[in-house]
Design an enzyme around this catalytic site. Sequence first.
Site, PDB file in Angstrom:
ATOM      1  N   TRP A  90       0.836  -1.210   0.000  1.00 18.34           N
ATOM      2  CA  TRP A  90       0.000   0.000   0.000  1.00 18.34           C
ATOM      3  C   TRP A  90       0.862   1.247   0.000  1.00 18.34           C
ATOM      4  O   TRP A  90       0.531   2.243  -0.652  1.00 18.34           O
ATOM      5  CB  TRP A  90      -1.004  -0.012   1.158  1.00 18.34           C
ATOM      6  CG  TRP A  90      -2.027  -1.091   0.973  1.00 18.34           C
ATOM      7  CD1 TRP A  90      -2.198  -2.195   1.747  1.00 18.34           C
ATOM      8  CD2 TRP A  90      -3.004  -1.200  -0.087  1.00 18.34           C
ATOM      9  NE1 TRP A  90      -3.221  -2.974   1.237  1.00 18.34           N
ATOM     10  CE2 TRP A  90      -3.723  -2.388   0.120  1.00 18.34           C
ATOM     11  CE3 TRP A  90      -3.330  -0.409  -1.193  1.00 18.34           C
ATOM     12  CZ2 TRP A  90      -4.757  -2.802  -0.731  1.00 18.34           C
ATOM     13  CZ3 TRP A  90      -4.352  -0.821  -2.035  1.00 18.34           C
ATOM     14  CH2 TRP A  90      -5.058  -2.004  -1.802  1.00 18.34           C
ATOM     15  N   ASP A 159      -2.050   6.515   6.263  1.00 22.54           N
ATOM     16  CA  ASP A 159      -3.091   5.643   5.713  1.00 22.54           C
ATOM     17  C   ASP A 159      -3.357   4.569   6.760  1.00 22.54           C
ATOM     18  O   ASP A 159      -2.589   3.633   6.929  1.00 22.54           O
ATOM     19  CB  ASP A 159      -2.593   5.016   4.400  1.00 22.54           C
ATOM     20  CG  ASP A 159      -3.560   3.954   3.859  1.00 22.54           C
ATOM     21  OD1 ASP A 159      -4.614   3.723   4.478  1.00 22.54           O
ATOM     22  OD2 ASP A 159      -3.231   3.367   2.809  1.00 22.54           O
ATOM     23  N   LYS A 183     -12.281  -2.144   6.026  1.00 20.87           N
ATOM     24  CA  LYS A 183     -11.461  -3.090   6.768  1.00 20.87           C
ATOM     25  C   LYS A 183     -11.917  -3.182   8.227  1.00 20.87           C
ATOM     26  O   LYS A 183     -12.232  -4.249   8.711  1.00 20.87           O
ATOM     27  CB  LYS A 183      -9.990  -2.670   6.716  1.00 20.87           C
ATOM     28  CG  LYS A 183      -9.442  -2.420   5.314  1.00 20.87           C
ATOM     29  CD  LYS A 183      -8.953  -3.682   4.646  1.00 20.87           C
ATOM     30  CE  LYS A 183      -8.721  -3.516   3.149  1.00 20.87           C
ATOM     31  NZ  LYS A 183      -7.815  -2.443   2.741  1.00 20.87           N
TER      32      LYS A 183
HETATM   33  C1  LIG Z   1      -7.304  -1.821   1.495  1.00 19.08           C
HETATM   34  C2  LIG Z   1      -6.301  -0.749   1.647  1.00 19.08           C
HETATM   35  C3  LIG Z   1      -6.223   0.331   0.744  1.00 19.08           C
HETATM   36  C4  LIG Z   1      -7.141   0.455  -0.456  1.00 19.08           C
HETATM   37  O1  LIG Z   1      -8.371   0.840  -0.021  1.00 19.08           O
HETATM   38  P1  LIG Z   1      -9.551   1.197  -1.046  1.00 19.08           P
HETATM   39  O2  LIG Z   1     -10.564   1.774  -0.113  1.00 19.08           O
HETATM   40  O3  LIG Z   1      -9.945  -0.078  -1.694  1.00 19.08           O
HETATM   41  O4  LIG Z   1      -9.020   2.205  -2.005  1.00 19.08           O
HETATM   42  C5  LIG Z   1      -5.276   1.297   0.952  1.00 19.08           C
HETATM   43  N1  LIG Z   1      -4.427   1.233   1.999  1.00 19.08           N
HETATM   44  C6  LIG Z   1      -4.472   0.221   2.889  1.00 19.08           C
HETATM   45  C7  LIG Z   1      -3.514   0.207   4.037  1.00 19.08           C
HETATM   46  C8  LIG Z   1      -5.405  -0.801   2.733  1.00 19.08           C
HETATM   47  O5  LIG Z   1      -5.450  -1.807   3.619  1.00 19.08           O
END
Ligand SMILES: *Cc1c(COP(=O)(O)O)cnc(C)c1O
Length: 347
Positions: A90, A159, A183
């Site tokens: 990511w 993030d 998540k």
């Molecule tokens: C799943 C995830 C993403 C992508 O998320 P989307 O909402 O599908 O764009 C980005 N960063 C992390 C750390 C993730 O676990």
Amino acid sequence: MLPEAVLEQAKAEMLDWRGSGMSVMEMSHRGKEFVSIAEQAEADLRELLAIPANYKVLFLQGGASSQFAMVPINLLRGKNKADYLNLGQWSKKAISEAKKFCQVNVVASAEAVNFTTVPSRDSWKCDPEAAYLHCTPNETIGGVEMHTIPEIDVPLVADMSSTLLSRPLDVSKFGVIYAGAQKNIGPAGLTIVIVREDLIGQTIAGAPTMLDYAVMVKDGSMYNTPPTYAWYIAGLVFQWIKAQGGLTAMGAHNKAKAELLYKAIDESGFYKNPVDPAYRSWMNVPFILPDAALDKPFLAEAKTVGLLTLAGHRSVGGMRASIYNAMPMAGVKALVDFMADFQKRHG
Ligand SMILES: *Cc1c(COP(=O)(O)O)cnc(C)c1O
């Protein structure tokens, strides 16, 4: 996984939300019913994270992936450099998107060791001209987590898609925190952004309206139609977390679940987790079996005892147990018992 109590409540309120005669899905986002749902959700999130008054909370669309662009668009503020920490898949996506907008300085990378650790803070080569530093505190695929917040001189952007609300957090240490909700928070389609006020309103020239934090703040995340149903479910999840005792209780629960699973892996002499024990994720626990030929039988047998979605990410293979907030201790115990039993039969 979502808390069963939340799904039950959503089911009970599905056709008629609290006597309104409407499903939440049928409400106008500007009607008083939905506005009350939206405001309550924000108030509960603020309370859970003790979000300081000088931070705005946004409920957006586009996923965490849109934030990979929205962050440089909003935070460069006249500069053309940004620092990025590379801890995995990511991080890499965030880096490649940022490169479209500025010079990216990778302060440190764990790629040479296959993303199994976090480079120590002293080794980071920060650029004094960077507008911000971006990190991914929990790398969902690799199962690596930073357990402390780094001290740095520029706004810290995180993030936190797979770790937000898993434990208490000092929001005041960050410039921006963002998370795709799917998540650890609620259904797909909602992205939470927490942004410090002074960082808002200096977007790069020509920035699309939808990618401007200032627009989203001004209109209370309702410049256009927000993801109303996902916002509502996230709100129910916030109330559920409060009822569990808030983030302190959540953190203790999550830590205990992770410890049980890592202990079972380490002591098995069969399963392996490659991550440096100091940086193992509480949320995503990858593990491999001694022979990849056992993966299919493992997944098939796990399914028969109700243990689902254990396949590792397609980019790495093996197994991955995502043990987010809603996963009860009993779920982790069931997995650990199954793993021991599988080992007995195949070890
Ligand atoms: C799943 C995830 C993403 C992508 O998320 P989307 O909402 O599908 O764009 C980005 N960063 C992390 C750390 C993730 O676990």
